[in-house]
Design a protein around this motif. Structure first.
Motif, PDB file in Angstrom:
ATOM      1  N   THR A   1       0.827  -1.207   0.000  1.00  0.00           N
ATOM      2  CA  THR A   1       0.000   0.000   0.000  1.00  0.00           C
ATOM      3  C   THR A   1       0.865   1.263   0.000  1.00  0.00           C
ATOM      4  OG1 THR A   1      -1.713  -1.192   1.238  1.00  0.00           O
ATOM      5  CG2 THR A   1      -1.862   1.203   1.202  1.00  0.00           C
ATOM      6  N   ILE A   2       1.911   1.259   0.825  1.00  0.00           N
ATOM      7  CA  ILE A   2       2.813   2.416   0.907  1.00  0.00           C
ATOM      8  C   ILE A   2       3.553   2.619  -0.412  1.00  0.00           C
ATOM      9  CG2 ILE A   2       4.917   3.276   2.000  1.00  0.00           C
ATOM     10  CD1 ILE A   2       3.924   1.960   4.609  1.00  0.00           C
ATOM     11  N   LEU A   3       4.031   1.529  -1.016  1.00  0.00           N
ATOM     12  CA  LEU A   3       4.761   1.638  -2.277  1.00  0.00           C
ATOM     13  C   LEU A   3       3.874   2.176  -3.402  1.00  0.00           C
ATOM     14  CD1 LEU A   3       7.078  -1.501  -2.519  1.00  0.00           C
ATOM     15  CD2 LEU A   3       7.740   0.885  -2.183  1.00  0.00           C
ATOM     16  N   ILE A   4       2.641   1.690  -3.456  1.00  0.00           N
ATOM     17  CA  ILE A   4       1.711   2.178  -4.481  1.00  0.00           C
ATOM     18  C   ILE A   4       1.447   3.666  -4.308  1.00  0.00           C
ATOM     19  CG2 ILE A   4      -0.672   2.044  -5.305  1.00  0.00           C
ATOM     20  CD1 ILE A   4      -0.564  -0.979  -4.748  1.00  0.00           C
TER      21      ILE A   4
ATOM     22  N   PRO B   1       0.053  11.251   8.562  1.00  0.00           N
ATOM     23  CA  PRO B   1       1.233  11.462   7.716  1.00  0.00           C
ATOM     24  C   PRO B   1       2.224  10.299   7.849  1.00  0.00           C
ATOM     25  CG  PRO B   1       0.737  13.435   8.999  1.00  0.00           C
ATOM     26  CD  PRO B   1      -0.130  12.340   9.550  1.00  0.00           C
ATOM     27  N   LEU B   2       2.779   9.899   6.726  1.00  0.00           N
ATOM     28  CA  LEU B   2       3.768   8.823   6.717  1.00  0.00           C
ATOM     29  C   LEU B   2       5.153   9.427   6.911  1.00  0.00           C
ATOM     30  CD1 LEU B   2       4.221   5.733   6.161  1.00  0.00           C
ATOM     31  CD2 LEU B   2       4.699   6.395   3.809  1.00  0.00           C
ATOM     32  N   SER B   3       5.886   8.931   7.888  1.00  0.00           N
ATOM     33  CA  SER B   3       7.216   9.478   8.166  1.00  0.00           C
ATOM     34  C   SER B   3       8.203   9.064   7.078  1.00  0.00           C
ATOM     35  CB  SER B   3       7.716   8.986   9.527  1.00  0.00           C
ATOM     36  OG  SER B   3       7.943   7.589   9.500  1.00  0.00           O
ATOM     37  N   SER B   4       9.203   9.885   6.875  1.00  0.00           N
ATOM     38  CA  SER B   4      10.241   9.579   5.884  1.00  0.00           C
ATOM     39  C   SER B   4      11.030   8.341   6.283  1.00  0.00           C
ATOM     40  CB  SER B   4      11.183  10.780   5.733  1.00  0.00           C
ATOM     41  OG  SER B   4      11.776  11.119   6.982  1.00  0.00           O
ATOM     42  N   GLU B   5      11.161   8.094   7.600  1.00  0.00           N
ATOM     43  CA  GLU B   5      11.874   6.901   8.063  1.00  0.00           C
ATOM     44  C   GLU B   5      11.153   5.628   7.654  1.00  0.00           C
ATOM     45  OE1 GLU B   5      11.094   9.450   9.941  1.00  0.00           O
ATOM     46  OE2 GLU B   5      13.041  10.367  10.431  1.00  0.00           O
ATOM     47  N   THR B   6       9.824   5.642   7.785  1.00  0.00           N
ATOM     48  CA  THR B   6       9.047   4.458   7.399  1.00  0.00           C
ATOM     49  C   THR B   6       9.126   4.223   5.900  1.00  0.00           C
ATOM     50  OG1 THR B   6       7.497   4.800   9.235  1.00  0.00           O
ATOM     51  CG2 THR B   6       6.772   3.391   7.435  1.00  0.00           C
TER      52      THR B   6
ATOM     53  N   ASN C   1      11.306   1.092   1.245  1.00  0.00           N
ATOM     54  CA  ASN C   1      12.097   1.048   0.016  1.00  0.00           C
ATOM     55  C   ASN C   1      13.306   0.127   0.164  1.00  0.00           C
ATOM     56  OD1 ASN C   1      10.421   2.836  -1.368  1.00  0.00           O
ATOM     57  ND2 ASN C   1      11.528   4.643  -0.661  1.00  0.00           N
ATOM     58  N   SER C   2      13.972   0.208   1.312  1.00  0.00           N
ATOM     59  CA  SER C   2      15.133  -0.647   1.561  1.00  0.00           C
ATOM     60  C   SER C   2      14.728  -2.108   1.620  1.00  0.00           C
ATOM     61  CB  SER C   2      15.823  -0.245   2.872  1.00  0.00           C
ATOM     62  OG  SER C   2      16.256   1.088   2.830  1.00  0.00           O
ATOM     63  N   PHE C   3      13.594  -2.363   2.281  1.00  0.00           N
ATOM     64  CA  PHE C   3      13.110  -3.735   2.386  1.00  0.00           C
ATOM     65  C   PHE C   3      12.767  -4.292   1.017  1.00  0.00           C
ATOM     66  CE2 PHE C   3       9.905  -7.003   2.867  1.00  0.00           C
ATOM     67  CZ  PHE C   3      10.390  -7.770   3.910  1.00  0.00           C
ATOM     68  N   ALA C   4      12.110  -3.486   0.182  1.00  0.00           N
ATOM     69  CA  ALA C   4      11.731  -3.946  -1.155  1.00  0.00           C
ATOM     70  C   ALA C   4      12.960  -4.320  -1.978  1.00  0.00           C
ATOM     71  CB  ALA C   4      10.923  -2.862  -1.869  1.00  0.00           C
ATOM     72  N   ALA C   5      13.992  -3.483  -1.915  1.00  0.00           N
ATOM     73  CA  ALA C   5      15.220  -3.776  -2.660  1.00  0.00           C
ATOM     74  C   ALA C   5      15.867  -5.060  -2.156  1.00  0.00           C
ATOM     75  CB  ALA C   5      16.188  -2.598  -2.531  1.00  0.00           C
ATOM     76  N   LEU C   6      15.966  -5.197  -0.836  1.00  0.00           N
ATOM     77  CA  LEU C   6      16.578  -6.387  -0.248  1.00  0.00           C
ATOM     78  C   LEU C   6      15.758  -7.633  -0.542  1.00  0.00           C
ATOM     79  CD1 LEU C   6      18.832  -7.511   1.526  1.00  0.00           C
ATOM     80  CD2 LEU C   6      17.467  -6.928   3.537  1.00  0.00           C
TER      81      LEU C   6
END
Length: 481
Positions: free
Chosen positions: A354-357, A382-387, A392-397
């Motif tokens: 959901t966040i990636l979309i 609001p979605l934090s930049s850390e989350t 994004n890091s998790f998706a790449a890994l």
């Protein structure tokens, strides 16, 4: 790295495993399997002694920071699995230690992938332990320990963070222990209600409880060779419903208890999750309707397999290997997505998807309207930049690990791509069922020993969401302060 803290935590885990092993001992005695019960009791004593020695090694008071939390959880899951595999080897029911370890890791990580050609010849005590590992690993071993013991105080959140699934860890109460206690209480309640429902439907207590361990724990180990094909339609519906509930974010149940219905309505992940289940069921039912005599049977099999795959449980009511490519493609996508964050399900998680979309949509809008600066909102907050950075890091890994795993298990295993890809995917996402040579009625014993260890690492990495396990391979993680 404070090694004393790490060994102290592992010691607690092994002592708890000793207690866990007493339960199948009682089952074995009740089923007149005394010899096997003595073996399980011996392994329990070995766990107790080893765990006590590990705890005594802690000579000074230390702090459980993120590095210690990651190392403790990753190593504890390995120790837990190694000791948990010993009863299978010592009873002779799985003579190969590699195979026994594969089965045990598959159990604790709630993957459900098996190397066994058939299970009905197993002793009742081993069948119970095999399914019980699902229940213990479903909500998390550390979640149970934190619910019972305060352990290391406020820093215990680092254990929960390392073991919990999802882009962020939410404390329902100020104290970690209170959050763990409520979560496990809900987990036990779902298990008890599901077991009672199966007993009322006509299933005996042993089969009902072991099947519900894998249902609420979203694992998929069955006590039958045909998974749950031989069960009645009503029993299959019960399992399907509780698989669906097991993969729901447990925070939603907390809101439900407090009657915070507005919070539930704003819980986007839940509605996306149920929407995906409904849409996938309709699409697959329309695609396979000619394979079954009635529409009711078609819908039942479609709904069951969709919930089984998306909840990452892995039970089966039909030979899905014979389904059209369109239906199998939907199942493969659901396998990669998985269930909700904060549940017992594996996979990439609906929350991250959901966040990636939303992030992709925001990026697209910024290309068209460069002057526009809109924040990302999730659940109307609001979605934090850390989350976002974490997702994004998790998706790449996630995709890099999947690609490397497919490549590694292909060494010495000349199988078709769908077999290799679905094998790596199902283990990394803790689903258990795959396609082609490891589809319905097949098992993972076709792989070489090396490939099995790769798949075992995939299971642990997927269950712990990569970072705790990968941290063990970074020298900086082991440096002293």
């Amino acid at each position: 790295m404070d090694f004393y803290v790490v060994t102290y935590v592992i010691g607690w885990v092994l002592q708890f495993e000793a207690v866990f092993l007493v339960i199948p001992v009682l089952v074995g005695l009740g089923c007149h399997e005394r010899e096997h019960a003595l073996i399980y009791l011996g392994v329990a004593l070995l766990c107790l002694i080893t765990g006590t020695c590990f705890k005594l090694a802690k000579k000074k008071k230390g702090e459980l920071y993120v590095r210690e939390g990651f190392a403790s959880v990753a190593l504890a899951w390995i120790f837990l699995s190694v000791f948990g595999a010993l009863p299978f080897v010592l009873t002779g029911e799985i003579p190969s230690f590699t195979n026994a370890l594969f089965e045990t890791i598959s159990g604790f990580t709630t993957t459900g992938a098996s190397i066994l050609p058939e299970v009905e010849s197993f002793s009742r005590i081993s069948l119970f332990w095999r399914s019980f590992t699902h229940w213990l690993g479903g909500m998390g071993v550390f979640m149970l320990i934190l619910a019972v013991l305060p352990m290391l105080g406020d820093h215990s959140i680092n254990l929960m963070r390392a073991e919990s699934a999802g882009p962020s860890v939410e404390k329902l109460f100020p104290k970690v222990r209170d959050t763990a206690m409520l979560t496990y209480a809900l987990y036990v309640l779902l298990t008890v209600i599901g077991t009672i429902a199966l007993v009322i439907s006509g299933l005996n207590l042993f089969d009902s409880s072991t099947l519900m361990f894998g249902t609420v724990g979203t694992g998929g180990f069955s006590v039958y060779d045909d998974s749950v094909v031989s069960l009645t339609s009503s029993q299959q519906w019960i399992i399907a419903v509780f698989m669906t509930l097991g993969a729901v974010n447990y925070t939603a149940y907390y809101y439900l208890l407090l009657r915070r219905f507005r919070a539930i309505l704003n819980f986007e992940e839940i509605w996306v999750y149920f929407g995906m289940i409904a849409a996938s069921t309709l699409l697959i039912a329309g695609n396979v309707h000619g394979l079954y005599p009635t529409m009711g049977e078609t819908v039942r099999h479609s709904f069951f397999m969709v919930t089984s795959i998306m909840s990452t449980s892995g039970f089966a009511t039909t030979d899905f290997n014979g389904w059209p490519a369109f239906s199998k493609s939907i199942m493969l996508i659901l396998m990669l997505v998985g269930g909700c964050a904060g549940s017992t399900a594996g996979g990439f998680k609906v929350a991250r998807l959901t966040i990636l979309i939303k992030a992709i949509r925001k990026e697209f809008r910024s290309l068209i309207h460069p002057e526009e600066h809109k924040k990302l909102y999730v659940n109307r907050e609001p979605l934090s930049s850390e989350t976002l950075r974490s997702v994004n890091s998790f998706a790449a890994l996630y995709f890099v690990t999947l690609g490397i795993s497919v490549l590694l298990i292909s060494i010495g295993n000349d199988f078709d791509f769908m077999t290799l890809f679905s094998s790596a995917s199902t283990c990394m996402n803790c689903v258990g069922v795959a396609f082609e040579k490891v589809g319905y009625g097949c098992n993972f014993d076709i792989y070489s020993g090396f490939a099995k260890y790769v798949l075992m690492l995939d299971m642990i990495a997927g269950r712990l969401e990569f970072f705790p396990l990968l941290a063990l391979f970074f020298p900086s993680c082991w440096r002293k302060y």
